[in-house]
Motif scaffolding. Structure first.
Motif, PDB file in Angstrom:
ATOM      1  N   VAL A   1       0.872  -1.177   0.000  1.00 42.64           N
ATOM      2  CA  VAL A   1       0.000   0.000   0.000  1.00 42.64           C
ATOM      3  C   VAL A   1       0.910   1.228   0.000  1.00 42.64           C
ATOM      4  O   VAL A   1       1.395   1.669   1.047  1.00 42.64           O
ATOM      5  N   TYR A   2       1.145   1.789  -1.164  1.00 42.05           N
ATOM      6  CA  TYR A   2       2.139   2.842  -1.317  1.00 42.05           C
ATOM      7  C   TYR A   2       1.841   4.106  -0.510  1.00 42.05           C
ATOM      8  O   TYR A   2       2.767   4.705   0.058  1.00 42.05           O
ATOM      9  N   PRO A   3       0.597   4.570  -0.412  1.00 37.85           N
ATOM     10  CA  PRO A   3       0.366   5.791   0.358  1.00 37.85           C
ATOM     11  C   PRO A   3       0.720   5.661   1.838  1.00 37.85           C
ATOM     12  O   PRO A   3       0.976   6.673   2.493  1.00 37.85           O
ATOM     13  N   LEU A   4       0.737   4.424   2.365  1.00 36.93           N
ATOM     14  CA  LEU A   4       1.129   4.261   3.761  1.00 36.93           C
ATOM     15  C   LEU A   4       2.580   4.686   3.987  1.00 36.93           C
ATOM     16  O   LEU A   4       2.950   5.089   5.092  1.00 36.93           O
ATOM     17  N   ASP A   5       3.396   4.594   2.944  1.00 37.58           N
ATOM     18  CA  ASP A   5       4.776   5.066   3.062  1.00 37.58           C
ATOM     19  C   ASP A   5       4.799   6.569   3.323  1.00 37.58           C
ATOM     20  O   ASP A   5       5.598   7.059   4.124  1.00 37.58           O
ATOM     21  N   ALA A   6       3.922   7.298   2.638  1.00 36.20           N
ATOM     22  CA  ALA A   6       3.842   8.741   2.856  1.00 36.20           C
ATOM     23  C   ALA A   6       3.326   9.047   4.252  1.00 36.20           C
ATOM     24  O   ALA A   6       3.804   9.983   4.914  1.00 36.20           O
ATOM     25  N   VAL A   7       2.352   8.265   4.729  1.00 39.75           N
ATOM     26  CA  VAL A   7       1.832   8.476   6.085  1.00 39.75           C
ATOM     27  C   VAL A   7       2.926   8.198   7.116  1.00 39.75           C
ATOM     28  O   VAL A   7       3.072   8.927   8.106  1.00 39.75           O
ATOM     29  N   ARG A   8       3.697   7.138   6.892  1.00 44.30           N
ATOM     30  CA  ARG A   8       4.813   6.831   7.792  1.00 44.30           C
ATOM     31  C   ARG A   8       5.790   8.009   7.870  1.00 44.30           C
ATOM     32  O   ARG A   8       6.222   8.400   8.959  1.00 44.30           O
TER      33      ARG A   8
ATOM     34  N   GLN B   1       4.253   4.395 -12.600  1.00 47.65           N
ATOM     35  CA  GLN B   1       5.640   4.222 -13.010  1.00 47.65           C
ATOM     36  C   GLN B   1       6.445   3.524 -11.910  1.00 47.65           C
ATOM     37  O   GLN B   1       6.296   3.837 -10.726  1.00 47.65           O
ATOM     38  N   GLN B   2       7.306   2.609 -12.327  1.00 47.49           N
ATOM     39  CA  GLN B   2       8.116   1.866 -11.378  1.00 47.49           C
ATOM     40  C   GLN B   2       9.033   2.795 -10.584  1.00 47.49           C
ATOM     41  O   GLN B   2       9.279   2.576  -9.394  1.00 47.49           O
ATOM     42  N   ARG B   3       9.524   3.838 -11.238  1.00 45.76           N
ATOM     43  CA  ARG B   3      10.427   4.770 -10.552  1.00 45.76           C
ATOM     44  C   ARG B   3       9.720   5.444  -9.379  1.00 45.76           C
ATOM     45  O   ARG B   3      10.302   5.600  -8.296  1.00 45.76           O
ATOM     46  N   THR B   4       8.467   5.819  -9.573  1.00 46.33           N
ATOM     47  CA  THR B   4       7.711   6.451  -8.500  1.00 46.33           C
ATOM     48  C   THR B   4       7.416   5.452  -7.387  1.00 46.33           C
ATOM     49  O   THR B   4       7.483   5.791  -6.196  1.00 46.33           O
TER      50      THR B   4
ATOM     51  N   ASP C   1       9.302   2.899  -6.546  1.00 43.32           N
ATOM     52  CA  ASP C   1      10.557   2.713  -5.822  1.00 43.32           C
ATOM     53  C   ASP C   1      10.847   3.900  -4.902  1.00 43.32           C
ATOM     54  O   ASP C   1      11.323   3.726  -3.772  1.00 43.32           O
ATOM     55  N   MET C   2      10.540   5.115  -5.375  1.00 46.31           N
ATOM     56  CA  MET C   2      10.783   6.298  -4.570  1.00 46.31           C
ATOM     57  C   MET C   2       9.911   6.299  -3.317  1.00 46.31           C
ATOM     58  O   MET C   2      10.385   6.600  -2.212  1.00 46.31           O
ATOM     59  N   MET C   3       8.639   5.928  -3.462  1.00 54.99           N
ATOM     60  CA  MET C   3       7.747   5.908  -2.306  1.00 54.99           C
ATOM     61  C   MET C   3       8.158   4.829  -1.312  1.00 54.99           C
ATOM     62  O   MET C   3       8.086   5.031  -0.093  1.00 54.99           O
ATOM     63  N   LYS C   4       8.596   3.680  -1.817  1.00 54.07           N
ATOM     64  CA  LYS C   4       9.091   2.640  -0.913  1.00 54.07           C
ATOM     65  C   LYS C   4      10.324   3.122  -0.154  1.00 54.07           C
ATOM     66  O   LYS C   4      10.478   2.854   1.040  1.00 54.07           O
ATOM     67  N   ARG C   5      11.201   3.841  -0.851  1.00 57.99           N
ATOM     68  CA  ARG C   5      12.394   4.357  -0.194  1.00 57.99           C
ATOM     69  C   ARG C   5      12.027   5.351   0.901  1.00 57.99           C
ATOM     70  O   ARG C   5      12.626   5.352   1.972  1.00 57.99           O
ATOM     71  N   VAL C   6      11.038   6.185   0.634  1.00 54.68           N
ATOM     72  CA  VAL C   6      10.570   7.126   1.646  1.00 54.68           C
ATOM     73  C   VAL C   6      10.049   6.378   2.863  1.00 54.68           C
ATOM     74  O   VAL C   6      10.337   6.738   4.019  1.00 54.68           O
ATOM     75  N   GLY C   7       9.302   5.312   2.620  1.00 58.14           N
ATOM     76  CA  GLY C   7       8.811   4.513   3.737  1.00 58.14           C
ATOM     77  C   GLY C   7       9.929   3.851   4.513  1.00 58.14           C
ATOM     78  O   GLY C   7       9.887   3.779   5.748  1.00 58.14           O
ATOM     79  N   GLN C   8      10.953   3.372   3.811  1.00 57.20           N
ATOM     80  CA  GLN C   8      12.078   2.727   4.479  1.00 57.20           C
ATOM     81  C   GLN C   8      12.899   3.705   5.315  1.00 57.20           C
ATOM     82  O   GLN C   8      13.531   3.320   6.296  1.00 57.20           O
ATOM     83  N   MET C   9      12.891   4.975   4.923  1.00 62.24           N
ATOM     84  CA  MET C   9      13.652   5.986   5.660  1.00 62.24           C
ATOM     85  C   MET C   9      13.040   6.321   7.012  1.00 62.24           C
ATOM     86  O   MET C   9      13.729   6.823   7.907  1.00 62.24           O
ATOM     87  N   THR C  10      11.752   6.073   7.186  1.00 57.97           N
ATOM     88  CA  THR C  10      11.072   6.575   8.378  1.00 57.97           C
ATOM     89  C   THR C  10      11.608   5.967   9.666  1.00 57.97           C
ATOM     90  O   THR C  10      11.743   6.661  10.675  1.00 57.97           O
ATOM     91  N   TYR C  11      11.928   4.682   9.646  1.00 56.38           N
ATOM     92  CA  TYR C  11      12.408   4.025  10.864  1.00 56.38           C
ATOM     93  C   TYR C  11      13.767   4.562  11.304  1.00 56.38           C
ATOM     94  O   TYR C  11      13.925   4.980  12.460  1.00 56.38           O
TER      95      TYR C  11
END
Length: 395
Positions: free
Chosen positions: A5-12, A294-297, A299-309
């Motif tokens: 769920v990509y938007p959860l990365d933004a919420v994180r 787009q796959q690039r977007t 990947d970017m959102m997943k990276r944002v989610g991974q940064m939160t921790y």
């Protein structure tokens, strides 16, 4: 397991960023007895933005709801050993990078602080559930660890199919405590059993259990296309309990935890939390609608989610130490705050992008070797059997 769920990365990221602004823009100078205040040491203040930063702690309550959703999703039909492995690989690599960075900040910047750095460092590196820790933010990881243990026991008992009842048990216990604490706290103080529960409410899951239960109900709704009236009653009770916990947190801040000329009302954090939860319900019900094309977007959102921790782990003490050094050198206080926010975000990116994957790879290899040994012990076979799954009917 459902799709990402990509938007959860933004919420994180919003939650982690809010907590960072709370610590660096408010709590570090407005509180007296906290690790971030010990490090900042009255180096600078930001009363002008206090009305916007004082309730950034609400990001933790958002995190707990997300955790309820994510853990339910990852544990469904998983074996206990597979679930434990996923949690260990998720939590420890970032800790093993960020805790040493925090220790270095204490030793280099505030080495005279009256702290048991060795004990705090070891408790942080092992994610021990009783503090004190090298940084105050680790308290929430202790709560998470106990919640993971709760789900692990459910899997060992082959009871994950009864997740709805487990969520209700968690919810009722937590809502009862919060109601009693909110309305009768002063009358109950002094009773030995109540004092024990109150003082250990974090790790007993009675203070924050409503948030995890809400996340579980959110996952059940996403899996089943909706909830029965009982499920929605659980959502409503969990949301009400969450509002009581938020009000209690505001009451604690007003009772002398912070000293700042700012109006503290439960309304702003409650609204932020409710909006975040509502958006999460929308996102998880129809994740395909919010998946970037787009796959690039993606990947970017997943990276944002991974940064939160790592951002959550590293920002407080290390960030306050950086602010102290810059403020002592005469740097403008607004540049100090802005530069620290940017640098801490950059550190979080570096940890998530480079340090965590290599540590996780080594840890996974070590875990796999240990797991191979455990498989040879017949009494431990229960750890390798699926712990049950949630049937596809209304909650």
């Amino acid at each position: 397991m459902r799709a990402h769920v990509y938007p959860l990365d933004a919420v994180r990221f919003f939650a982690a960023f809010s907590v960072m602004l709370f610590h660096l823009g408010f709590y570090g100078w407005a509180s007296e007895h906290s690790t971030v205040a010990d490090m900042m040491h009255d180096a600078t203040t930001y009363p002008e933005i206090a009305p916007l930063t004082w309730f950034g702690w609400i990001g933790v309550e958002v995190f707990f709801v997300i955790s309820g959703f994510v853990i339910a999703n990852s544990a469904n039909n998983a074996s206990p050993i597979a679930f434990a492995k996923s949690r260990v690989l998720r939590l420890y690599p970032a800790v093993w990078v960020c805790a040493p960075l925090t220790l270095a900040a204490w030793l280099l910047i505030n080495h005279n602080a009256p702290r048991d750095l060795v004990g705090e460092f070891l408790r942080s590196m092992t994610l021990w559930i009783e503090g004190q820790w090298i940084d105050g933010v680790y308290w929430s990881l202790a709560v998470e660890m106990v919640f993971y243990a709760f789900i692990f026991v459910l899997l060992v008992a082959n009871g994950f199919s009864r997740l709805t009842w487990a969520a209700w048990a968690l919810l009722v216990a937590s809502a009862t405590f919060l109601g009693l604490r909110f309305f009768f706290g002063h009358e109950l103080d002094g009773a030995p059993l109540w004092n024990f529960i109150r003082d250990h409410s974090d790790v007993l899951l009675v203070r924050y259990g409503v948030f995890f239960a809400l996340g579980i109900f959110m996952w059940l709704a996403s899996q089943r296309g909706g909830l029965s009236w009982r499920g929605w009653a659980g959502v409503g009770l969990a949301a009400l309990g969450g509002l009581f916990e938020i009000a209690l947190r505001v009451r604690e801040l007003m009772a002398g935890e912070v000293h700042a000329n700012v109006t503290l009302s439960a309304l702003p954090p409650s609204l932020v939390w409710l909006v975040a939860v509502a958006l999460m319900f929308i996102f998880v019900r129809a994740p395909a609608l919010f998946t970037p094309r787009q796959q690039r977007t993606q990947d970017m959102m997943k990276r944002v989610g991974q940064m939160t921790y790592p951002l959550y782990l590293v920002h407080a003490v290390a960030g306050a130490g950086l602010m102290r050094v810059m403020a002592s050198a005469g740097v403008d206080r607004w540049i100090v705050l802005g530069a620290t926010v940017v640098l801490m975000t950059g550190v979080a990116y570096a940890v998530a992008r480079f340090a965590e994957p290599s540590i996780r790879s080594a840890l996974r290899a070590a875990w796999d070797r240990g797991e191979a040994l455990l498989k040879r012990a017949p009494p431990l076979a229960i750890l390798f059997r699926p712990g049950g799954n949630v049937p596809g009917r209304a909650a």
